[in-house]
Write a protein that holds these residues in place. Structure first.
Motif, PDB file in Angstrom:
ATOM      1  N   ALA A 191     -13.616 -11.465 -38.668  1.00 35.52           N
ATOM      2  CA  ALA A 191     -13.023 -12.222 -37.794  1.00 35.52           C
ATOM      3  C   ALA A 191     -11.623 -12.460 -38.052  1.00 35.52           C
ATOM      4  O   ALA A 191     -10.732 -12.606 -37.099  1.00 35.52           O
ATOM      5  CB  ALA A 191     -13.475 -13.737 -37.503  1.00 35.52           C
ATOM      6  N   CYS A 192     -11.125 -12.240 -39.356  1.00 38.48           N
ATOM      7  CA  CYS A 192      -9.975 -13.005 -39.864  1.00 38.48           C
ATOM      8  C   CYS A 192      -8.865 -11.673 -39.241  1.00 38.48           C
ATOM      9  O   CYS A 192      -9.071 -10.488 -39.524  1.00 38.48           O
ATOM     10  CB  CYS A 192      -9.797 -12.996 -41.226  1.00 38.48           C
ATOM     11  N   LEU A 193      -7.660 -12.345 -38.770  1.00 40.40           N
ATOM     12  CA  LEU A 193      -6.500 -10.959 -38.170  1.00 40.40           C
ATOM     13  C   LEU A 193      -5.713 -10.882 -39.134  1.00 40.40           C
ATOM     14  O   LEU A 193      -4.798  -9.899 -39.066  1.00 40.40           O
ATOM     15  CB  LEU A 193      -6.170 -11.263 -36.744  1.00 40.40           C
ATOM     16  N   VAL A 194      -5.677 -11.426 -40.187  1.00 35.89           N
ATOM     17  CA  VAL A 194      -4.744 -11.265 -41.420  1.00 35.89           C
ATOM     18  C   VAL A 194      -5.338 -10.967 -42.815  1.00 35.89           C
ATOM     19  O   VAL A 194      -4.637 -10.919 -43.464  1.00 35.89           O
ATOM     20  CB  VAL A 194      -3.509 -12.505 -41.452  1.00 35.89           C
ATOM     21  N   ALA A 203      -7.022 -13.039 -44.457  1.00 37.75           N
ATOM     22  CA  ALA A 203      -6.892 -14.066 -45.272  1.00 37.75           C
ATOM     23  C   ALA A 203      -8.110 -14.541 -45.875  1.00 37.75           C
ATOM     24  O   ALA A 203      -8.408 -14.672 -47.156  1.00 37.75           O
ATOM     25  CB  ALA A 203      -6.305 -15.303 -44.699  1.00 37.75           C
ATOM     26  N   MET A 204      -9.354 -14.231 -45.167  1.00 40.52           N
ATOM     27  CA  MET A 204     -10.714 -14.303 -45.692  1.00 40.52           C
ATOM     28  C   MET A 204     -11.046 -12.732 -46.104  1.00 40.52           C
ATOM     29  O   MET A 204     -10.686 -11.912 -45.434  1.00 40.52           O
ATOM     30  CB  MET A 204     -11.423 -14.550 -44.449  1.00 40.52           C
ATOM     31  N   TRP A 219     -10.071 -17.163 -49.846  1.00 42.70           N
ATOM     32  CA  TRP A 219      -9.225 -17.229 -48.934  1.00 42.70           C
ATOM     33  C   TRP A 219      -7.931 -17.171 -49.270  1.00 42.70           C
ATOM     34  O   TRP A 219      -7.896 -17.305 -50.473  1.00 42.70           O
ATOM     35  CB  TRP A 219      -9.590 -18.622 -48.090  1.00 42.70           C
ATOM     36  N   CYS A 276      -3.148 -16.947 -43.947  1.00 45.64           N
ATOM     37  CA  CYS A 276      -3.985 -17.505 -42.877  1.00 45.64           C
ATOM     38  C   CYS A 276      -3.099 -18.302 -41.937  1.00 45.64           C
ATOM     39  O   CYS A 276      -2.192 -18.899 -42.083  1.00 45.64           O
ATOM     40  CB  CYS A 276      -4.924 -18.497 -43.425  1.00 45.64           C
ATOM     41  N   MET A 277      -3.371 -17.895 -40.766  1.00 52.66           N
ATOM     42  CA  MET A 277      -2.832 -18.533 -39.708  1.00 52.66           C
ATOM     43  C   MET A 277      -3.374 -19.957 -39.016  1.00 52.66           C
ATOM     44  O   MET A 277      -2.809 -20.660 -38.096  1.00 52.66           O
ATOM     45  CB  MET A 277      -2.905 -17.660 -38.454  1.00 52.66           C
ATOM     46  N   LYS A 320      -8.870 -20.631 -36.822  1.00 47.70           N
ATOM     47  CA  LYS A 320     -10.094 -20.993 -36.867  1.00 47.70           C
ATOM     48  C   LYS A 320     -11.083 -20.005 -36.240  1.00 47.70           C
ATOM     49  O   LYS A 320     -12.121 -20.381 -35.843  1.00 47.70           O
ATOM     50  CB  LYS A 320     -10.244 -22.328 -35.890  1.00 47.70           C
ATOM     51  N   CYS A 350     -12.393 -17.699 -37.938  1.00 45.89           N
ATOM     52  CA  CYS A 350     -13.460 -17.664 -38.900  1.00 45.89           C
ATOM     53  C   CYS A 350     -14.603 -18.965 -38.845  1.00 45.89           C
ATOM     54  O   CYS A 350     -15.790 -18.372 -38.827  1.00 45.89           O
ATOM     55  CB  CYS A 350     -13.040 -17.708 -40.390  1.00 45.89           C
ATOM     56  N   ILE A 369      -8.008 -23.253 -45.017  1.00 46.11           N
ATOM     57  CA  ILE A 369      -9.681 -23.221 -44.855  1.00 46.11           C
ATOM     58  C   ILE A 369     -10.188 -23.598 -46.298  1.00 46.11           C
ATOM     59  O   ILE A 369      -9.869 -22.816 -47.404  1.00 46.11           O
ATOM     60  CB  ILE A 369     -10.052 -21.568 -44.493  1.00 46.11           C
TER      61      ILE A 369
HETATM   62  S1  SF4 Z   1      -8.450 -19.562 -40.066  1.00 44.08           S
HETATM   63 FE1  SF4 Z   1      -7.241 -18.410 -41.243  1.00 44.08          FE
HETATM   64  S2  SF4 Z   1      -8.698 -17.326 -42.636  1.00 44.08           S
HETATM   65 FE2  SF4 Z   1      -9.719 -17.977 -40.704  1.00 44.08          FE
HETATM   66  S3  SF4 Z   1      -9.667 -16.101 -39.327  1.00 44.08           S
HETATM   67 FE3  SF4 Z   1      -7.788 -17.473 -38.879  1.00 44.08          FE
HETATM   68  S4  SF4 Z   1      -6.370 -16.450 -40.310  1.00 44.08           S
HETATM   69 FE4  SF4 Z   1      -8.060 -15.850 -41.028  1.00 44.08          FE
END
Ligand code: SF4
Ligand code: SF4
Lengths: 414, 285
Positions: B117-120, B122-123, B133, B137-138, B141, B143, B163
């Motif tokens: 799910a994570c678009l950067v 980060a997960m 994590w 991260c942006m 949510k 994730c 997160i």
């Molecule tokens: S909240 Fe952070 S870790 Fe979760 S999907 Fe978005 S950018 Fe990725």
């Protein structure tokens, strides 16, 4: 309101600044009921936005563990983008199919679509816990290329640019920039094609976004066809919005309308209504297929099932029939009513995926219910959109005729 | 329209397609992490858990979280969920076979929805198995929205939220060659640490040797494509508050169909639109 923008040929910077300042001043009556109601909400909303950005999400948002998204995503983003679908549908009809019939409303629709993306896709920003990182997926502080949201985010940005290009000739006319207008005008077709492609993908992408949450979404709503359903519903959601917006705009901006516009307006609305009915029929057909295929009949006789019927029968099938009737009887009133019902249906549909049919098994006491701050901020976004729309309509050739020189030029170009 | 403008327009269309190529997904997560590497895992035998909450304490100490009062029995009154300050929680369940304790935390899915799910990015699913994590991260949510176990939690009350969830002690202990703090702290060895393959064997052996003590199911073996935290139980898993309707398909696979279609649409759609545009052209143009 007089059209005072006879474009100056040679302008100094000073003239230009003076022009902008003059244009920034409000036009028309200030104390209208609409302004009196919305201004305080806007003011409060802007304070809340700043407060929230400084103090974090928890300072304004309802805390409901297990419900990460609320009305900003469900209503502002998901619904806002669906309602903005009118722009890609109408650019398809006008520029690709070259239907002259809908030409009079094309600029207003594009402008509305563009602003909808700026404000409603912008609403994502409010919901970002770490908003200062919003540029990360764009500048490549890790490209999460496998994420549907990554795709949607990029498409939003590119689509905004495409829509701006589509609208930009009006901008250039306003500023009296003949040369630039000519260049921008020549980009229109490219922007339209690019824009329609992007729209197809991100309207369905918004649906694909929720697909991984399959275990969290009620089986009556979950299907592999969510992306298709989102795409198809964005067509009639967008057109209903065009009908609704037109209802209001023709009253508010009545003095700007060209005779051409007045003459053809009823036909336009009837045509839109007919299209809505046809597309809704396809949508309902798909919905029925999914229901039969999923063999979820037994779930219909549960509270969630009734809620499902409210959405699908009450707010999709009934407006679909109303659209048809309105078209047959040439009754604009019925079509308008149908448009409003359809819009309500879309709001419920999108919110279902985000927080109503999402984790349906959680008891009411632990469910997400928006806080008043969230509601005020959600409304702020809507009103800000309307204010900016009004500001632009009063200044640029959205409903009124473009300045005379453009017509000559277009003929020349063609 | 003369030929030049037409070519120019084609050019714009082409630019669009190339863009689509860049933006379209390359390698999909579902594929990327599906290869059975030897993920590090935890096996939790709920028949051995005595509800002492030592693991909660060890977790809090390792990650500087608020120290829980593990003498306090009142926490068992309600089923607790993991929060930003409690990454592992012991719950008490009244079951057919009496009181059972079960400790819940992030399942470290084999093909985690949160990572896809994570678009950067980060997960991240580390090659060794833990789902971690990172700071880029942006806070979108996405994730949290996708996690089937409600385990990715954003700290809402912080202006700089993170997160927060179990990291399998990846950064604090695993990288140093130590085992997770909770496993070390457990006095009854209800938690064991090892590679997923070893632990599956161990779990099967236990079921085989004591067929009456366990239900014949390892929770996490196949759920949502398999998880790195797995459970054994004496009673059906529903009675321990587990979802048993998750299915065995990995969740990221549900959106791969869409993602695969994207580049195709990106190439065909503009070409089609341009074609229609040409076809509807009137003669005099
Ligand atoms: S909240 Fe952070 S870790 Fe979760 S999907 Fe978005 S950018 Fe990725
Ligand atoms: S349990 Fe949730 S947070 Fe943990 S790895 Fe699986 S999807 Fe991610």
């Amino acid at each position: 309101m007089t059209d005072k923008q006879t474009p100056l040929q040679k302008r100094t910077l000073k003239d230009f600044i003076a022009f902008i300042i003059a244009e920034l001043k409000p036009r028309g009556k200030i104390f209208t009921p609409f302004n009196i109601i919305t201004a305080p909400i806007l003011a409060l909303g802007i304070i809340l936005v700043v407060y929230r950005l400084i103090n974090g999400l928890g300072s304004v948002v309802t805390e409901a563990p297990g419900f990460p998204w609320g009305i900003w995503i469900g209503f502002n983003v998901m619904v806002g983008v669906a309602f903005a679908g009118g722009a890609y549908v109408l650019t398809f009809v006008v520029y690709i199919l070259r239907s002259e019939k809908y030409h009079p409303i094309i600029r207003a629709t594009i402008l509305n679509g563009f602003l909808a993306y700026v404000f409603y896709a912008g609403a994502i920003f409010l919901d970002l816990g770490r908003w200062w990182n919003i540029v990360n997926p764009l500048i490549g502080n890790k490209f999460g290329v496998n994420s549907v949201l990554f795709l949607v985010a990029w498409h939003f940005l590119l689509y905004m640019i495409a829509e701006f290009i589509e609208f930009s000739p009006a901008f250039a006319e306003w500023l009296g920039l003949k040369k630039i207008r000519k260049i921008l005008h020549s980009f229109t077709l490219g922007a339209v094609i690019f824009g329609i492609t992007l729209s197809t993908l991100h309207q369905s992408g918004l649906g694909a976004l929720v697909m991984m949450a399959k275990p969290n979404i009620h089986p009556l709503w979950y299907t592999e066809f969510i992306p298709v359903l989102f795409l198809v519903s964005s067509v009639f959601a967008g057109l209903s919005m065009v009908i609704f917006e037109g209802t209001i705009s023709t009253r508010v901006f009545g003095n700007q309308l060209t005779d051409d516009f007045r003459r053809s307006y009823d036909d336009i609305v009837l045509g839109l209504g007919k299209t809505c009915a046809a597309v809704m029929f396809v949508y309902l057909f798909l919905k029925a297929l999914v229901l039969i295929h999923g063999a979820n009949w037994s779930l219909i006789a549960t509270p969630m099932g009734y809620w499902y019927l409210t959405e699908v029968v009450g707010l999709t099938l009934i407006p679909c029939i109303l659209f048809l009737r309105g078209f047959r009887d040439r009754n604009i009133k019925i079509i308008r009513m149908a448009a409003i019902l359809t819009m309500a249906g879309i709001i419920i549909n999108r919110c279902n995926y985000v927080f109503i049919a999402y984790k349906w098994y959680v008891p009411l006491s632990e469910r997400y219910i928006p806080s008043w701050q969230e509601v005020v901020m959600a409304l702020t976004i809507v009103f800000a959109h309307i204010w900016v729309f009004r500001w632009i309509v009063h200044r640029m050739a959205v409903y009124r005729k473009p300045p005379a020189w453009t017509i000559k030029e277009d003929r020349h170009a063609a | 329209m003369d030929r030049r403008t037409f070519l120019k327009r084609i050019g714009i269309g082409m630019a669009g397609m190339t863009c689509g190529g860049i933006l379209a997904p390359g390698r999909l997560n579902a594929q990327g992490v599906a290869e059975e590497t030897e993920f590090l895992s935890i096996l939790i035998d709920t028949t051995r858990c005595i509800g002492c909450r030592s693991c909660e304490l060890a977790c809090a100490e390792t990650y500087d979280l608020p120290i829980p009062d593990i003498e306090d029995d009142s926490v068992f009154k309600e089923e607790r969920r993991t929060t930003e300050t409690q990454w592992t929680v012991v719950n008490r369940y009244e079951t057919d076979k009496g009181t059972v304790y079960a400790v819940k935390r992030c399942m470290h899915c084999n093909q985690p929805a949160c990572v896809a799910a994570c678009l950067v990015k980060a997960m991240k699913k580390e090659e060794e198995g833990p789902v971690t994590w990172a700071e880029n991260c942006m806070g979108c949510k996405m994730c949290a929205f996708s996690c089937p176990f409600e385990k990715a939690v954003l700290e809402t009350h912080s202006p700089t939220p993170r997160i927060r969830k179990c990291l399998l002690c990846w950064d604090k202990r695993l990288v140093k060659g130590e085992i997770p703090a909770c496993v070390e702290a457990c006095p009854t060895e209800a938690l064991v640490f090892g590679t997923r393959r070893e632990l599956l064997e161990e779990a099967r052996t236990r079921i085989y040797q004591h067929p009456d003590r366990y239900v014949h199911h390892i929770y996490g073996e196949t759920e949502v494509g398999g998880t790195s935290v797995m459970y054994l139980s004496a009673v059906p898993f529903e009675q321990l508050g587990f979802r048993t309707d998750l299915g065995t398909t990995s969740l990221p696979e549900l959106s791969t169909g869409f993602l695969y279609a994207v580049p195709i649409i990106f190439v065909l759609w503009p070409a089609f639109l341009l074609g229609v545009h040409r076809a509807t052209q009137k003669e005099e143009d």
